[in-house]
Design an enzyme around this catalytic site. Structure first.
Site, PDB file in Angstrom:
ATOM      1  CB  CYS A 123     -22.866  33.213  80.820  1.00  0.00           C
ATOM      2  SG  CYS A 123     -22.520  33.771  79.155  1.00  0.00           S
ATOM      3  CG  HIS A 126     -27.168  31.782  77.484  1.00  0.00           C
ATOM      4  ND1 HIS A 126     -27.201  32.062  78.837  1.00  0.00           N
ATOM      5  CD2 HIS A 126     -25.925  32.135  77.059  1.00  0.00           C
ATOM      6  CE1 HIS A 126     -26.036  32.570  79.196  1.00  0.00           C
ATOM      7  NE2 HIS A 126     -25.250  32.638  78.137  1.00  0.00           N
ATOM      8  CB  CYS A 136     -18.209  28.666  80.791  1.00  0.00           C
ATOM      9  SG  CYS A 136     -19.454  28.500  79.499  1.00  0.00           S
TER      10      CYS A 136
HETATM   11  C1  LIG Z   1     -25.295  30.646  66.404  1.00  0.00           C
HETATM   12  C2  LIG Z   1     -25.963  31.943  65.973  1.00  0.00           C
HETATM   13  C3  LIG Z   1     -24.961  32.837  65.223  1.00  0.00           C
HETATM   14  C4  LIG Z   1     -27.114  31.547  65.034  1.00  0.00           C
HETATM   15  O1  LIG Z   1     -27.836  32.670  64.712  1.00  0.00           O
HETATM   16  P1  LIG Z   1     -28.962  32.606  63.573  1.00  0.00           P
HETATM   17  O2  LIG Z   1     -28.341  32.158  62.278  1.00  0.00           O
HETATM   18  O3  LIG Z   1     -29.671  33.904  63.591  1.00  0.00           O
HETATM   19  O4  LIG Z   1     -29.891  31.449  64.111  1.00  0.00           O
HETATM   20  P2  LIG Z   1     -31.296  30.988  63.664  1.00  0.00           P
HETATM   21  O5  LIG Z   1     -32.104  30.714  64.885  1.00  0.00           O
HETATM   22  O6  LIG Z   1     -31.878  31.918  62.648  1.00  0.00           O
HETATM   23  O7  LIG Z   1     -31.014  29.582  63.007  1.00  0.00           O
HETATM   24  C5  LIG Z   1     -30.437  29.483  61.710  1.00  0.00           C
HETATM   25  C6  LIG Z   1     -31.119  28.329  61.002  1.00  0.00           C
HETATM   26  O8  LIG Z   1     -30.837  27.125  61.723  1.00  0.00           O
HETATM   27  C7  LIG Z   1     -32.052  26.453  61.994  1.00  0.00           C
HETATM   28  N1  LIG Z   1     -31.914  25.760  63.276  1.00  0.00           N
HETATM   29  C8  LIG Z   1     -31.477  26.285  64.452  1.00  0.00           C
HETATM   30  N2  LIG Z   1     -31.513  25.348  65.407  1.00  0.00           N
HETATM   31  C9  LIG Z   1     -31.962  24.208  64.831  1.00  0.00           C
HETATM   32  C10 LIG Z   1     -32.218  22.911  65.311  1.00  0.00           C
HETATM   33  N3  LIG Z   1     -31.991  22.580  66.597  1.00  0.00           N
HETATM   34  N4  LIG Z   1     -32.691  21.994  64.438  1.00  0.00           N
HETATM   35  C11 LIG Z   1     -32.916  22.313  63.156  1.00  0.00           C
HETATM   36  N5  LIG Z   1     -32.701  23.536  62.645  1.00  0.00           N
HETATM   37  C12 LIG Z   1     -32.235  24.470  63.469  1.00  0.00           C
HETATM   38  C13 LIG Z   1     -33.076  27.560  62.056  1.00  0.00           C
HETATM   39  O9  LIG Z   1     -34.379  27.057  61.802  1.00  0.00           O
HETATM   40  C14 LIG Z   1     -32.628  28.462  60.970  1.00  0.00           C
HETATM   41  O10 LIG Z   1     -33.068  27.926  59.729  1.00  0.00           O
HETATM   42  P3  LIG Z   1     -33.678  28.885  58.580  1.00  0.00           P
HETATM   43  O11 LIG Z   1     -32.525  29.813  58.250  1.00  0.00           O
HETATM   44  O12 LIG Z   1     -34.052  27.929  57.522  1.00  0.00           O
HETATM   45  O13 LIG Z   1     -34.796  29.603  59.231  1.00  0.00           O
HETATM   46  C15 LIG Z   1     -26.523  32.749  67.205  1.00  0.00           C
HETATM   47  O14 LIG Z   1     -27.589  32.019  67.802  1.00  0.00           O
HETATM   48  C16 LIG Z   1     -25.447  32.988  68.225  1.00  0.00           C
HETATM   49  O15 LIG Z   1     -24.669  33.928  68.081  1.00  0.00           O
HETATM   50  N6  LIG Z   1     -25.365  32.155  69.275  1.00  0.00           N
HETATM   51  C17 LIG Z   1     -24.292  32.175  70.243  1.00  0.00           C
HETATM   52  C18 LIG Z   1     -24.647  33.140  71.320  1.00  0.00           C
HETATM   53  C19 LIG Z   1     -23.464  33.299  72.253  1.00  0.00           C
HETATM   54  O16 LIG Z   1     -22.337  33.516  71.874  1.00  0.00           O
HETATM   55  N7  LIG Z   1     -23.767  33.209  73.522  1.00  0.00           N
HETATM   56  C20 LIG Z   1     -22.776  33.368  74.525  1.00  0.00           C
HETATM   57  C21 LIG Z   1     -22.372  32.080  75.005  1.00  0.00           C
HETATM   58  S1  LIG Z   1     -21.034  32.280  76.152  1.00  0.00           S
END
Ligand SMILES: CC(C)(COP(=O)(O)OP(=O)(O)OC[C@H]1O[C@@H](n2cnc3c(N)ncnc32)[C@H](O)[C@@H]1OP(=O)(O)O)[C@@H](O)C(=O)NCCC(=O)NCCS
Length: 433
Positions: free
Chosen positions: A96, A390, A419
């Site tokens: 990152c 990100h 991080c």
């Molecule tokens: C967290 C994670 C698993 C979620 O993936 P996902 O389930 O495909 O995410 P989605 O965008 O489809 O969101 C899931 C649901 O939450 C809802 N949602 C997401 N953010 C929201 C918000 N801010 N407010 C309201 N609803 C929200 C979406 O609308 C979706 O709803 P639905 O299923 O009714 O359509 C994925 O984003 C992830 O792996 N993130 C971490 C990435 C990471 O590790 N990065 C490295 C960092 S070091």
């Protein structure tokens, strides 16, 4: 002044560069791979240079998810952008922190008098990650491709085992622990008692600040429209309509079974496509950059690493920040702008808690100085990675570009903190000019 002093005293600046809009995986940028995402960004950056100096001294670029087709992505991006092939290109990876690492790498060379102007940045296409094959399947296909007739082909196929047919699906896991970043952040949140509600509040504020920044035009001259979709000009991830109630309803995304999971899709950074650039320059190099030329002086930087099992995977900024500030004889209140990468709301809150803990500073960071309390109202005034997205390779350049723009508006000092996987933390200190 002797040449030695001249070099040692060389000032280095970071100047803003363009970026694409950021969009969730499988969204409007899904058709572009990491190279294609980068090309319009690099072209726009180089186009802005003064005719008297049409090229940077080098391009340093990075992408985190490996591609079978591209090794030195910096060079391939430069080629596809149709730019002068005599400019050297280097690829760096620090997950990152990749494009922040690009910037500090060239800054060190500038301090040593080797460069004047470098284009730094990175990109990530989560939508185009390649799926790997097992070693057995790869070997078989390699032998088949080498030819040797039907007999050899049959022999190769005969050596295949059932387990060789598995696919290696990309996932954001630590190789050594087999846990995802989210799993590790859950462990940290429990260790530092970071509640679900505080994470949701933090995430809500990130969205509200990103939406407000777009509304006031802050991002207008930092973000270019991708050529493939000129109609889509804005980040698509910030949500004007999210609320604490909506966030509270989302199920845990990582710790789904214990009933104790607090990280959700709403308070985690999403999987994102995008590319971003920034400039690093000496005073002489800076002159060549056209408008907008938001810039700030790069004062210092620090890279730290934690023992992830003991301290938590994403806790290294809480080592790097106090070490750098103590070296500069600064406390937290001397920092006017805190640009912290939000891998997860929980990771920011855990790091803030550690920075406020004298025991942590002394025992883990080895810092005795009194640094004060982190002024949380100064963190990410224009939103952070939870709301903006990100794209791993691009985040460092995105943060540097918007930090220098914000500093130019408000003055003072900015702290950049990222991080990274593997228990790394990369931070930098900027000062308004
Ligand atoms: C967290 C994670 C698993 C979620 O993936 P996902 O389930 O495909 O995410 P989605 O965008 O489809 O969101 C899931 C649901 O939450 C809802 N949602 C997401 N953010 C929201 C918000 N801010 N407010 C309201 N609803 C929200 C979406 O609308 C979706 O709803 P639905 O299923 O009714 O359509 C994925 O984003 C992830 O792996 N993130 C971490 C990435 C990471 O590790 N990065 C490295 C960092 S070091």
């Amino acid at each position: 002044m002797s040449p030695k002093n001249d070099v040692r005293d060389r000032e280095v600046f970071v100047a803003s560069g363009p970026r694409t809009l950021f969009a969730k995986i499988d969204g409007p940028l899904a058709q572009l791979d990491a190279v294609a995402l980068s090309v319009p960004v690099v072209q726009a950056a180089v186009r802005s240079l003064d005719a008297s100096r049409p090229n940077p001294d080098c391009i340093v670029w990075g992408t985190v998810i490996p591609s079978l087709a591209v090794s030195n992505i910096a060079r391939e991006v430069w080629f596809d952008a149709g730019l002068d092939p005599s400019v050297p290109a280097l690829t760096v990876v620090q997950q990152c922190a990749t494009s922040l690492a690009a910037a500090t790498h060239v800054a060190a060379q500038m301090k040593a008098g080797r460069l004047d102007l470098a284009l730094c940045g990175g990109s990530e296409s989560m939508s185009q990650t390649q799926i790997g094959l097992t070693r057995g399947m790869s070997q078989t296909l390699r032998r088949l491709a080498a030819g040797g007739g039907p007999g050899a082909a049959l022999r190769s196929l005969g050596q295949l085992r059932l387990r060789d047919l598995r696919l290696s699906l990309p996932s954001i896991k630590e190789r050594t622990t087999d846990l995802t970043m989210g799993d590790h952040a859950e462990i940290m949140a429990k260790e530092w008692n970071i509640s679900r509600e505080s994470q949701d509040r933090y995430a809500l504020a990130s969205h509200q600040k990103a939406v407000a920044a777009w509304q006031r035009g802050f991002y207008d001259d930092l973000v270019i429209a991708p050529e493939a979709r000129p109609a889509t000009e804005r980040d698509t991830i910030p949500r004007p309509d999210t609320s604490l109630e909506k966030l509270a309803k989302l199920p845990p995304a990582f710790d789904r079974r214990s009933g104790q999971g607090t990280l959700t899709a709403g308070n985690s950074s999403p999987l994102t496509d995008g590319a971003a650039a920034c400039w690093v320059a000496t005073a002489a190099g800076l002159e060549a950059i056209g408008t907008p030329r938001y810039h700030a002086r790069l004062i210092d930087w620090e890279i730290a690493a934690v023992d992830m099992e003991r301290d938590g995977l994403l806790m290294a900024p809480a080592l790097a920040i106090p070490r750098m500030l103590a070296r500069q004889r600064l406390g937290y209140m001397h920092i006017d702008l805190w640009e912290i990468h939000e891998a997860f709301a929980a990771q920011v809150l855990c790091n803030v808690a550690a920075l406020n803990s004298r025991a942590w500073l002394k025992e883990r960071a080895g810092v005795e100085a009194e640094l004060g309390e982190v002024p949380v109202d100064r963190i990410n005034p224009n939103g952070g990675s939870v709301a903006l997205g990100h794209p791993f390779g691009a985040t460092g350049a995105r943060i540097l570009s918007q930090a220098v723009k914000q500093l130019q508006e408000t003055g003072g000092r900015a702290l950049i903190s990222i991080c990274a996987a593997g228990g790394l933390g990369h931070v930098a200190l900027l000062e308004a000019v």
